[in-house]
Scaffold this active site. Structure first.
Site, PDB file in Angstrom:
ATOM      1  N   THR A 105       0.820  -1.210   0.000  1.00 10.80           N
ATOM      2  CA  THR A 105       0.000   0.000   0.000  1.00 10.80           C
ATOM      3  C   THR A 105       0.855   1.263   0.000  1.00 10.80           C
ATOM      4  OG1 THR A 105      -1.821  -1.123   1.131  1.00 10.80           O
ATOM      5  CG2 THR A 105      -1.736   1.266   1.321  1.00 10.80           C
ATOM      6  N   HIS A 136      -2.015  14.399   5.874  1.00  8.60           N
ATOM      7  CA  HIS A 136      -3.303  15.004   6.190  1.00  8.60           C
ATOM      8  C   HIS A 136      -3.228  15.838   7.463  1.00  8.60           C
ATOM      9  CE1 HIS A 136      -5.552  12.904   3.063  1.00  8.60           C
ATOM     10  NE2 HIS A 136      -4.875  11.803   3.379  1.00  8.60           N
ATOM     11  N   SER A 191      -6.223   5.319   4.886  1.00 10.15           N
ATOM     12  CA  SER A 191      -6.040   6.753   5.069  1.00 10.15           C
ATOM     13  C   SER A 191      -6.641   7.182   6.407  1.00 10.15           C
ATOM     14  CB  SER A 191      -6.711   7.517   3.931  1.00 10.15           C
ATOM     15  OG  SER A 191      -6.544   8.897   4.076  1.00 10.15           O
TER      16      SER A 191
END
Length: 474
Positions: A40, A49, A336
């Site tokens: 991933t 983020h 995420s």
């Protein structure tokens, strides 16, 4: 007998290894692929983020904000690419503005600084390429972008420098519980350990089931991307999101730390944990939805498309903590904002190990790392000095990204060095440019063959363990 074995050498596994390298422990990382960062971690949005989207009180919120706050200093100490470029979440309908307010409230509860709601005109003043339909936006100043390959390799190399073993091309076949720990059977050997960290990404549920009867399910979520040439990289300066849905943060448009423009990902739950194919429908979806956010994206400048698989757990949150079997720690369902959260998760995993094994700080711990000298980012004087010291830096191998022979040799010779074309590409960007390795592959293959002492026809693009115990060629 190892004190700790980490299964999986992605961002989380390598972050845990880096943290455990701070202590007087005998630690090891097992990875079924031939290199770190092969799952991933190698195919994602590369976003740090800010933390405005995660549910307050969740592990995602906790580790997102912590990881975001850690990233700049880590990038300085460990020498990987990072840029705090900020982000916007776009609203296209006045009726949807409450969604922005809810994100702002989440940001406040999560302790995220620098978040505000601005009008559509204010948003377009900051980002002129935004759609005329944008009526409002959430502005997050602390959002950033990173190179996920460089970051994970930096974690791994730092761990290695501090004594952590890495066993690549080593797949876990079974785990047996012992009185004093576990015995792990792999395709190569049997290993004993007092403690296991399960950071196996898409296969974390399979590893978990080898030890525990407590159910765990990991669902692969396919996300397709389109990467544009550097000539399109300045279209936007911030990461541009759309209001999120239950499937994720939607199609984003973002610059990359290396100057390209990235659009994606789609979000489709699938069954096959190895299916990284792209589809016409998926890429059409990326194109059409990205154009809702940003006008006139030059999709005729796409240089490659790719698919990443996110490891989605069935709890709605990260699955991190002690399992029902003492000594077995899960770090699963790290979707995420997993990349952002990785450094903080690594710290927490080390704390969990400390609840099982007493931790003694290492007196000679190395807290810095020097990455590969990227020739293209140096001044002319610095380039000339480097060539004087090592003439191989005067030979350009990859024209698109201006990667030199010296960089490729460094990528091969450094700790946990590259053994495949993709390994060189992730470390140096040779092959990531406009021609997508059409020009530089033969020279890179020759350098790999020479340094590894193998015939050039044995050089692989990538390497993957197969059920018969060999390596297949791709």
């Amino acid at each position: 007998m190892y004190d700790v074995i980490i299964i999986g050498a992605g961002a989380v596994g390598c972050a845990a290894a880096m943290e455990l390298g701070k202590y007087e422990l005998n630690a090891c990382v097992l990875e079924k692929e031939s290199d770190v960062c092969e799952g991933t971690t190698k195919a994602n949005s590369a976003i740090v983020h800010a933390g405005f989207d995660a549910k307050p009180g969740s592990l995602k919120a906790r580790f997102n904000v912590q990881g975001s706050n850690m990233m700049k200093e880590l990038s300085r100490k460990l020498d990987f690419a990072y840029k705090q470029n900020g982000a916007m979440v776009l609203c296209f309908d006045e009726n949807d503005k409450p969604g922005l307010v809810q994100l702002k409230e989440k940001a406040d509860k999560n302790g995220v600084k620098g978040v505000s709601i601005i009008s559509g005109d204010e948003a377009r003043k900051l980002e002129p390429a935004l759609s005329d339909a944008v009526c409002a936006a959430l502005l997050a100043e602390t959002s950033a972008i990173v190179c996920p390959f460089e970051m994970t390799l930096a974690f791994a190399e730092n761990a290695y420098a501090n004594g952590v073993d890495f066993k690549l091309s080593t797949q876990v076949l079974s785990i047996d519980k012992l009185d004093d720990g576990f015995e792990i059977s792999t395709n190569k050997e049997k290993l004993k350990t007092r403690c296991i960290i399960n950071a196996a990404g898409l296969y974390a549920d399979k590893i978990h089931s080898m030890v525990s009867d407590k159910p765990m399910k990991i669902i692969p979520r396919r996300g397709e991307y389109m990467l544009l040439d550097k000539s399109a990289g300045a279209l936007v300066s911030r990461t541009i999101f759309q209001l999120p849905t239950k499937m994720g943060k939607g199609i984003l448009v973002t610059p990359t730390v290396h100057g390209n423009l990235l659009a994606g990902p789609t979000a489709e739950n699938i069954d096959d944990k190895e299916n990284v194919s792209t589809t016409k429908s998926g890429l059409d979806d990326v194109r059409s939805k990205a154009l809702l956010s940003v006008k006139n994206i030059p999709f005729n400048k796409v240089i490659t498309s790719f698919t990443g698989l996110r490891a989605v757990g069935d709890t709605g949150d990260f699955i991190i903590g002690h399992s029902d079997i003492r000594g077995f720690i899960d770090a699963a369902g790290i979707e995420s904002p997993g990349l952002t959260s990785a450094p903080a998760i690594g710290q927490y995993l080390a704390e969990l190990v400390g609840e099982i094994i007493p931790l003694e700080s290492k007196k000679n711990y190395i807290d810095t790392r020097k990455g590969i000298a990227h020739f293209n980012s140096l001044s002319v004087d610095e380039q000339n000095e480097l060539i004087k010291q090592q003439p191989a830096y005067g030979k350009i191998v990859c024209r698109c990204e201006t990667v030199t022979e010296g960089e490729i040799l460094d990528a091969i010779n450094r700790p946990l060095g590259a053994t495949t074309l993709d390994g060189v590409k992730r470390r140096t960007r040779a092959g990531m440019g406009r021609c997508q390795a059409g020009f530089c592959s033969p020279t890179t293959m020759a350098l790999l063959a020479q340094k590894m002492g193998i015939p050039i026809e044995k050089v692989r693009k990538t390497g993957r363990y197969t059920e018969n115990g060999g390596q297949d060629n791709e």
